[in-house]
Design a protein around this motif. Structure first.
Motif, mmCIF file in Angstrom:
data_model
loop_
_atom_site.group_PDB
_atom_site.id
_atom_site.type_symbol
_atom_site.label_atom_id
_atom_site.label_comp_id
_atom_site.label_asym_id
_atom_site.label_seq_id
_atom_site.Cartn_x
_atom_site.Cartn_y
_atom_site.Cartn_z
ATOM 1 N N THR A 1 0.718 -1.268 -0.250
ATOM 2 C CA THR A 1 -0.370 0.016 -0.321
ATOM 3 C C THR A 1 0.751 0.900 0.126
ATOM 4 N N ALA A 2 0.339 2.368 -0.219
ATOM 5 C CA ALA A 2 0.657 3.455 -0.396
ATOM 6 C C ALA A 2 1.879 3.674 0.951
ATOM 7 N N ARG A 3 2.524 4.149 0.691
ATOM 8 C CA ARG A 3 3.845 4.520 2.333
ATOM 9 C C ARG A 3 3.315 5.779 2.209
ATOM 10 N N SER A 4 2.851 6.557 3.593
ATOM 11 C CA SER A 4 2.852 7.503 3.871
ATOM 12 C C SER A 4 3.610 7.624 4.644
ATOM 13 N N SER A 5 4.004 9.423 4.266
ATOM 14 C CA SER A 5 5.203 9.858 5.007
ATOM 15 C C SER A 5 4.932 11.691 5.316
ATOM 16 N N GLY B 1 0.578 10.651 1.252
ATOM 17 C CA GLY B 1 0.188 9.204 0.585
ATOM 18 C C GLY B 1 1.403 9.036 -0.106
ATOM 19 N N GLY B 2 2.333 9.032 0.829
ATOM 20 C CA GLY B 2 3.581 8.720 -0.186
ATOM 21 C C GLY B 2 4.212 9.239 -1.434
ATOM 22 N N GLU B 3 4.117 10.231 -1.512
ATOM 23 C CA GLU B 3 4.254 11.436 -2.542
ATOM 24 C C GLU B 3 5.543 11.533 -2.679
ATOM 25 N N SER B 4 6.817 11.820 -3.063
ATOM 26 C CA SER B 4 7.951 12.329 -2.557
ATOM 27 C C SER B 4 8.171 13.079 -3.491
ATOM 28 N N TRP B 5 9.189 14.259 -4.187
ATOM 29 C CA TRP B 5 9.147 14.978 -5.331
ATOM 30 C C TRP B 5 10.309 15.425 -5.387
ATOM 31 N N PRO B 6 11.113 15.773 -6.856
ATOM 32 C CA PRO B 6 12.928 16.104 -7.212
ATOM 33 C C PRO B 6 12.832 17.525 -5.991
ATOM 34 N N GLY B 7 13.885 18.151 -7.126
ATOM 35 C CA GLY B 7 14.798 19.244 -6.177
ATOM 36 C C GLY B 7 16.110 19.533 -5.679
ATOM 37 N N TRP B 8 16.062 17.800 -5.010
ATOM 38 C CA TRP B 8 17.159 17.608 -4.730
ATOM 39 C C TRP B 8 17.517 16.916 -5.294
ATOM 40 N N GLU B 9 17.628 16.522 -6.270
ATOM 41 C CA GLU B 9 17.435 14.835 -6.714
ATOM 42 C C GLU B 9 18.664 14.495 -7.319
ATOM 43 N N ASP B 10 20.380 15.163 -7.995
ATOM 44 C CA ASP B 10 20.631 14.590 -8.424
ATOM 45 C C ASP B 10 22.287 15.423 -8.094
ATOM 46 N N ALA B 11 22.480 15.959 -6.895
ATOM 47 C CA ALA B 11 23.600 16.736 -6.200
ATOM 48 C C ALA B 11 24.674 15.435 -6.496
#
Length: 967
Positions: A393-397, A402-412
């Motif tokens: 099931t969706a991990r709630s963080s 609802g388990g969503e995560s986002w880029p923004g600091w994704e490739d340092a």
């Protein structure tokens, strides 16, 4: 800006005047999907242009300069930092400027247009033993132009480095519409008449470098993955004023690249893949320096949450070959001789075991396992966007995440030797902000991907995100690293360049752009004069939308469901998996899963698309969706466009007259039951002129034969031969398609199941409601489903076996998601496809009759998508079929879709992608297709040659020589 070109209409008119034939789209249905890439940002463009030649690009840039309108170049739209969205004109190179112009095998170079997809180039060079080195995970849909824009790297950057190291020359158009070629010696005009302009531009650049030698030499090119900013060190005297490489990574802010000459590398003759397990990613990073001593081609890291999500979405067998651990490294070694590579792999494994950090390790021998392992790594960005827990099931963080995560600091990135220390401090930084992130990426190059559970929809969440990103920038600089290691700065990090570089270096970047783009019209807001990193964020708090489907996996209902699309664009791939058949047939962004999801997001927002459920733009975008459901499995974030389309059609036509085919095909279970009372005269009528008239009146194509209806007695006769007298262990659900058109399959299924130790009791007279769902008649679907659930949920807990895969999928997923009741869920939990029943319920000693050594298989899309690990190909191989030639992809008929008159051409075009080529090269092999739609399409394409698709039950039927029933 002139009055004539101030608005979209004026600009379009001007472009039509100076570039006849140039395709320019300005309506919300066309521009809406281009407001997004794979980042957090949304910037609706004024227009989208689809150039076919460099002259078209010149015309656009000149018209936009006259009008003061910005221009953003775009390839596959997979940019994760907001690099490929802009408020002016977006140039989509992927649609038409996607040709390979030349491959020089002797020189090991290729000349390509900017819109060429990397995998297309690699396929073209593979026969020559050559490849393009950089291989980002988006290789199936990213374009060379986009790779050049971001200076992309990839999984094998330990060996091959960045795109800039493989560029020989760039064909560019400057902001004022001048064509030139940038190479290792400088800049050269294409038109001799522009020689003076080009010479002055080059002189300005040389002067800029001379005035900034000290910061360029000390601040740039310090670590392998230093992508942030402009790569001005390539212009240093000691580097030969290599303008081609200096323009790589400028993200379309200095010039528009129309074509490139790139260097190719030899394909490795031998390779070995090791998988190494660790307790966590920091432990894995500690071993990287030792691994690099062995000259690997790839060292990739991955977190356990990504693996768990892949298994939950695609089945437990989708990831195999991993040793015990909670984090893993993939290490690939290459060479000219397999024996020596294998020996090196064993020696490396021994050395790492001696170091004592691994929890386990192994050399992966199986080619299937290797493919599955690389697939989960390549889908990392999408899988990390919507994680699931161990229960699937969706991990709630967070309260609203609802388990969503986002880029923004994704490739340092940092130097590989500093990676473990950086990761340790970075995890502490996440914890101090109350955030979590899944770490994975190119550990061998010191580049780490992470998606963080920010809350970019609220003002407080945006403030927290800004504070974290600012501190993260300071942290990576403290470790000697770079803000971006391959995705570019874009809108996400350009504002933070001041943390990484001196004021003098920032000024040099500005001067560099000024030379090329004095009016600041090329991709403004990126790198130079940056927009705030929290401006133009796509996500915002939206009101809940009332729907018929319950969307149980999305907290915000439809709004949360369509927000699943994060833009990584796997649906734009031309091969691999099944989605998205309409995009593969047409090549249009609006016909991709991503394009439709983005337009639905626009509808929910209510800004660009303002008509809500009545939107004709959304209706038209969804029109060519085949409702195949492949995206629900192939999309790393689980977008289910078939469900979204059904909901939209329901709402769009509520209280209004529907398309005629919704009545003629949507109500097929009822009309076919009636036709069964007079099958012979009905069939005779439909084969004549009156049948064609009725088809036209019903919106049905006359270019197909209408399948013959079976008599209402045919099912009884078919099942009579299957009676065993044994107690039934399961129910055989006789669906509407089997009852109406293929009753003999019910008999065959009963006999096979009985022989396998699963005697069944037939259950007739019920319907899953599929045809009403696919045509968006959800009110009727709910009534039909409710009756079916009430009949099946009567205290009987025996498995329910369904011979028709689409009906099994409807019972297993659509019924509980539309009804939302415990009874519906109980019924769904009992559903098995015919393949699934033989896979999971058959007696161990069951032996099928002799089978052909080779056959062609068309797997139904709904079975492919919904029944993970229980697919016909796997079962057939286990039963001894040596060669299962699977036509991976949709058959094109897809229920009502291919029978609708306006969709016939698309239906056949989809079949041309995978199914028809196999039928054309059949050579007497058996064809197996469980789906009624698939079998009907096969009959349409090859029936006149005597080709008939067998249901798996017919193939396995011990009484297969019995004469079939004819209506």
């Amino acid at each position: 800006m002139t009055t004539a070109t101030r608005g979209p209409a004026g600009l379009t008119a001007r472009l039509a005047e100076i570039a006849p034939g140039l395709r320019v789209e300005t309506g919300p249905g066309a521009t809406g999907p281009y407001a997004y890439d794979a980042s957090n940002y949304r910037v609706p463009p004024r227009a989208v242009a689809f150039p076919r030649t460099a002259d078209d690009v010149v015309a656009v840039l000149r018209a936009c300069r006259e009008a003061g309108v910005p221009v953003t170049a775009r390839g596959g739209g997979t940019s994760m930092a907001g690099n490929a969205v802009g408020a002016g004109v977006v140039l989509d190179f992927s649609r038409y400027m996607n040709r390979i112009l030349d491959i020089d095998v002797e020189a090991r170079t290729a000349r390509v247009e900017s819109g060429v997809v990397l995998d297309v180039l690699r396929a073209a060079t593979a026969s020559h033993g050559l490849d393009f080195g950089p291989d980002p995970s988006s290789h199936s849909r990213c374009t060379l132009g986009g790779m050049i824009g971001n200076d992309a790297c990839g999984n094998r950057s330990v060996r091959d480095g960045r795109t800039s190291g493989h560029v020989e020359a760039l064909e560019i158009v400057t902001a004022d519409g001048v064509r030139a070629v940038a190479d290792h010696r400088g800049l050269h005009p294409v038109d001799p008449g522009d020689a003076g302009l080009v010479a002055r531009l080059e002189a300005d650049l040389r002067r800029l470098v001379e005035e900034n030698l000290e910061p360029i030499r000390t601040e740039l090119g310090r670590i392998p993955r230093q992508v942030s900013g402009y790569q001005l060190h390539h212009l240093l005297p000691e580097n030969g004023f290599d303008l081609a490489r200096a323009l790589v990574g400028t993200e379309g802010t200095c010039a528009v690249v129309t074509a490139a000459t790139v260097r190719l590398v030899a394909t490795a003759q031998a390779s070995a893949l090791l998988t190494l397990g660790y307790d966590d990613v920091v432990e894995a990073a500690e071993d990287v320096p030792e691994i690099l001593r062995w000259s690997p081609s790839a060292v990739e890291g991955m977190d356990e949450a990504i693996v768990a999500t892949m298994r939950a979405r695609r089945g437990p067998d989708s990831v195999t070959g991993l040793p015990e651990g909670r984090a893993w490294l993939y290490v690939e070694l290459e060479g000219d001789d397999q024996a020596s590579v294998t020996a090196r792999a064993a020696e490396l494994l021994d050395a790492l075991k001696a170091a004592g950090r691994m929890t386990g390790g192994r050399v992966v021998e199986s080619a299937t396992e290797r493919r599955s392992l690389w697939r989960v790594r390549e889908d990392g960005a999408g899988l990390a966007a919507r994680l699931v827990d161990d229960g699937g099931t969706a991990r709630s963080s967070g309260a609203e995440s609802g388990g969503e995560s986002w880029p923004g600091w994704e490739d340092a990135a940092v130097a590989p030797g500093n990676l473990a220390a950086y990761l340790r401090d970075f995890r502490e930084l996440l914890a101090s902000h109350g955030l979590t992130g899944v770490l994975y990426g190119h550990f061998g190059a010191g580049c780490v991907h992470v998606r963080v559970d920010f809350d970019p929809a609220s003002e407080a969440g945006q403030t927290a995100m800004r504070r974290f990103l600012t501190e993260a920038a300071a942290l990576v600089v403290e470790h000697g690293g770079t803000l971006s290691g391959e995705h570019g700065d874009g809108r996400a990090r350009s504002e933070l360049l001041q943390v990484m570089y001196s004021h003098r270096m920032i000024a040099a970047f500005a001067a560099f752009k000024q030379v090329f783009d004095p009016d600041g019209l090329l991709n403004p807001g990126v790198v130079v004069d940056p927009a705030p990193l929290d401006a133009d964020l796509a996500l915002r708090e939206l009101p809940l939308v009332e729907t018929s489907f319950t969307f149980p996996h999305d907290e915000d209902g439809l709004a949360g469901a369509v927000r699943r699309c994060v833009g990584i664009g796997r649906c734009r791939s031309d091969a691999g998996g099944v989605m998205c058949p309409s995009y593969r047939a047409t090549g249009e962004e609006n016909h991709s899963t991503r394009g439709r999801a983005r337009l639905l997001q626009e509808m929910v927002r209510g800004e660009t698309v303002q008509d809500g459920w009545r939107s004709t733009e959304v209706r038209d975008a969804l029109d060519l969706c085949l409702s195949c459901k492949a995206c629900s499995s192939d999309c790393p974030v689980g977008v289910d466009m078939a469900t979204y389309k059904a909901e939209f059609l329901h709402q769009h036509y509520k209280g209004r007259l529907r398309p005629r085919s919704h009545y003629s095909l949507g109500w097929l279970p009822l009309t076919s039951a009636v036709a069964g009372y007079a099958a012979r005269p009905v069939n005779a009528l439909l084969r004549g002129p009156l049948g064609k008239l009725l088809a036209r009146l019903g919106g049905v194509t006359t270019r197909r034969r209408i399948p013959a209806f079976a008599s209402r007695h045919a099912l009884r006769r078919a099942l009579r031969t299957a009676r065993t007298g044994e107690p039934a262990r399961a129910l055989l659900f006789v669906d509407s398609f089997t009852r109406a058109f293929r009753p003999e399959i019910a008999g065959a299924a009963s006999r096979v199941l009985a022989g396998a130790g699963i005697p069944c009791a037939p259950r007739d007279g019920l319907c899953c409601g599929l045809t009403w769902v696919s045509t968006g008649q959800l009110g009727t679907a709910r009534r039909v489903m409710s009756r079916t659930v009430a009949a099946l949920d009567d205290g009987d807990d025996r498995p329910i076996v369904v011979a028709e895969p689409s009906c099994a999928a409807a019972l297993e997923r659509d019924v509980p998601e539309l009804l939302g009741t415990e009874a519906a869920r109980r019924v769904a939990d009992r559903v098995h496809t015919f393949t699934g029943a033989l896979t999971e319920l058959a007696d161990q000693g069951w032996t099928p009759p002799p089978l052909p050594e080779t056959l062609v298989l068309q797997t139904h899309c709904h079975e492919y998508a919904g029944f993970k690990g229980r697919r016909p190909a796997d079962l057939l191989r286990r039963l001894g079929v040596r060669d299962v030639d699977e036509a991976e992809g949709c058959c094109g008929l897809a229920g009502n879709f291919g029978f609708e008159a306006e969709h016939y051409d698309t239906s056949v075009a989809v079949a041309d992608l995978a199914l028809k080529p196999r039928l054309d090269a059949l050579g007497g092999r058996t064809v197996v297709a469980d789906g009624f739609s698939c079998a009907t399409q096969i009959d349409h394409l090859a029936g006149d040659r005597g080709v008939r698709a067998l249901h798996l039950a017919e193939l396995l039927d011990p009484a297969a020589d019995l004469p079939g029933e004819t209506p």
